[in-house]
Design a protein around this motif. Structure first.
Motif, short mmCIF file in Angstrom:
data_model
loop_
_atom_site.label_atom_id
_atom_site.label_comp_id
_atom_site.label_asym_id
_atom_site.label_seq_id
_atom_site.Cartn_x
_atom_site.Cartn_y
_atom_site.Cartn_z
N ARG A 274 -1.98 -0.58 -9.68
CA ARG A 274 -1.98 -2.09 -10.20
C ARG A 274 -1.16 -2.26 -11.63
N ASP B 51 -6.31 1.26 -10.34
CA ASP B 51 -5.68 0.94 -11.39
C ASP B 51 -4.25 1.33 -11.90
N ILE C 17 2.96 0.10 -11.08
CA ILE C 17 4.09 -0.12 -9.73
C ILE C 17 4.16 -1.39 -9.64
N ASN D 21 -4.01 2.54 -3.24
CA ASN D 21 -3.14 1.39 -3.29
C ASN D 21 -3.89 0.37 -4.10
N THR D 22 -5.06 0.32 -4.41
CA THR D 22 -5.82 -0.89 -5.10
C THR D 22 -6.46 -0.30 -6.32
N GLY E 174 6.27 -0.23 -1.16
CA GLY E 174 5.32 0.29 -0.18
C GLY E 174 5.01 1.76 -0.37
N MET E 175 3.92 2.08 0.14
CA MET E 175 3.73 3.47 0.22
C MET E 175 4.22 4.28 1.49
N LYS F 120 -5.91 3.61 0.97
CA LYS F 120 -6.38 2.22 0.76
C LYS F 120 -6.85 2.28 -0.79
#
Lengths: 344, 182
Positions: B18, B15, B21, B12-13, B26-27, B9
């Motif tokens: 962001r 830098d 990508i 995914n959030t 999706g991962m 998580k």
């Protein structure tokens, strides 16, 4: 399903031979015009009546002198239109065909017009099709990268079943923003990918009243490297800046940030997990990822739970849609509450 | 120990994701690598085009990222579209559909439960690698079964690229290995 070809000593299905005697009819194909054949095409007689009903194309993809892709296109019903395609490929170029697929056009809705394709695939080269699926024209175009002009396209896009904001059924004193006016700026994106471009365009149009062509902005974003079948979260402000808006990118945003921006005449573009707000996609087994951008155009506090009002270009009913705060926050969380405040 | 889901998580959030990508990617499932004294976590990002009734299209992964665990520092970032090794891949053509055969019988709850089981097994492996717990042959078998079940066969070549060793140990099916060894 058995293979449809007999390729001499290399590929045999043991029972059927469709290419025998075809060698004298082979036609070289020079795709790149360099004078050197890249492929060879030969007629096939798939129903064995002595009359060719299709073409098999053998291609040396990697130029090593060995065929590693074989495709047959066949007119099975004799109407002069190719309706069956079979493909064999050696994807790792080791001399063994390790992928095959067969696609047949069909009439899904039974109206007598071909509108889809049934596709069977053998992804491990064992000559057994592991997957079979039916696709409509749009899905087939996405899958194959080819828009088949013979397939009748579906006329309906995706609708999520949203409830739209209605100024006559709420207390407008409890509403921040101008969702009824901004709903007029909503546009449907029609294809996967450019949601963030549309979200920015909708925000800018709502603030300025100008009419901006999203396709033109997609071109700009593509040229500038801000768009590649999608937009990075930190690029959600680039088109707004290009159009002249002032922006501020933030993370870990909250409802208060949205409220203040709207109250000050701004609009907000947020990155969300669209699956968590699209009611129509409840049955999808999707991961939690920020996969969509929408424009926040208002908040309605008149009910028990505040409703976040969005212009969502991803669905056909996405204008001024009302999403409960809790549902919106779940969807927004997956981007780390990323947002762009925009002011004209 | 930081649970793998929390770690992912954070990825995914962060830098790097962001900034680099595009949304909508999706991962995939995480792959573990040990380099020297460090444990590294590699993931790829790929696009899926949602359609109901098991017709969601899976596109080839476009980005491969490796992070140090548990610091989350980026170790490597590869844009496969610009990588010569993947020049023959058509990134605009799906490689398969979701759901694949092995998970088609699972309802949504069962699918989530299997994912939780997989991540819990990965947590046990990470704990073991960090000297904090046991990881028996039964755990090894369970992890291999879960990875083999949950990962999309059409994406296996990309999992192999992330870590051939991890792929061979936990993802590759025994029968596939037998064939490839021939």
């Amino acid at each position: 399903m058995k293979a449809f070809f007999d390729f001499g000593n290399e590929f045999e299905d043991g029972s059927q031979t469709y290419l025998s005697g075809a060698n004298s009819m082979m036609q070289p194909i020079d795709y790149d015009g360099d004078g050197i054949p890249d492929a060879i095409a030969t007629p096939v007689d798939i129903d064995g009546d002595g009359i060719p009903d299709g073409v098999a194309t053998y291609e040396d993809v990697n130029g090593d002198g060995m065929f590693d892709s074989i495709m047959a296109t066949v007119d099975t019903n004799g109407d002069g239109i190719t309706d069956f395609t079979s493909v064999y490929m050696d994807q790792n170029f080791d001399g063994v065909m390790d992928y095959s697929a067969a696609a047949m056009e069909l009439d899904i809705n039974g109206d007598g017009i071909v509108d889809g394709v049934i596709l069977a695939e053998d992804a491990d080269g064992d000559s057994v099709f592991e997957t079979t699926q039916i696709m409509d024209a749009e899905e087939w175009a996405w899958y194959s990268g080819y828009q088949d002009p013979m397939l009748e396209p579906s006329e309906e896009g995706f609708s999520a079943g949203y409830e739209q904001f209605d100024p006559d059924s709420t207390n407008m004193d409890q509403v921040v923003g101008d969702p009824a006016g901004d709903a007029q700026c909503w546009d449907y994106q029609e294809e996967n990918g450019p949601c963030a471009i549309y979200a920015q365009v909708m925000a800018y149009e709502a603030m300025t009243g100008q009419d901006i062509d999203p396709d033109e902005m997609i071109e700009v974003a593509t040229e500038q490297g801000w768009y590649q079948d999608g937009t990075a979260i930190t690029d959600m402000d680039k088109i707004l800046n290009y159009l002249g808006a002032e922006t501020e990118f933030g993370v870990n945003g909250d409802m208060e940030d949205l409220h203040e921006c709207l109250e000050n005449g701004g609009r907000i573009v947020v990155a969300v997990d669209g699956n968590e707000i699209w009611e129509g996609n409840q049955d999808v087994y999707a991961p939690n990822n920020p996969n969509h951008a929408v424009t926040v155009i208002g908040i309605d506090y008149s009910g028990e739970e505040p409703m976040v009002i969005l212009n969502d270009s991803g669905t056909m009913d996405g204008h001024a849609i009302m999403v409960p705060e809790s549902q919106f926050m779940d969807a927004w969380e997956d981007s780390g509450y990323s947002y762009v405040e925009a002011y004209a | 120990m930081m649970p793998i889901q929390e770690f992912l998580k954070g990825i995914n959030t962060n830098d790097v994701v962001r900034r680099n990508i595009p949304m909508g990617r999706g991962m995939g499932y995480p792959v573990l690598k040990i380099v020297g004294e460090r444990l590294l976590i590699s993931v790829f990002y790929y696009r899926s085009i949602l359609h109901p009734e098991d017709k969601t299209l899976l596109m080839p992964p476009e980005y491969m990222l490796t992070f140090d665990y548990p610091s989350g520092k980026l170790v490597s970032f590869e844009n496969l579209r610009l990588h010569s090794q993947y020049s023959s891949v058509n990134f605009d053509k799906p490689v398969g559909t979701f759901r694949h055969e092995a998970i088609r019988h699972l309802n949504k709850t069962e699918y989530r439960d299997k994912k939780e089981q997989l991540f819990a097994a990965v947590d046990r492996l990470i704990a073991h690698l960090g000297g904090e717990g046991e990881f028996h042959s039964q755990d090894e078998k369970e992890l291999a079964e879960l990875y083999g079940m949950m990962t999309e066969p059409c994406l296996h070549p990309f999992y192999r690229a992330l870590s051939p060793q991890f792929y061979a140990r936990y993802i590759e099916k025994k029968e596939d290995r037998h064939v490839s060894e021939k």
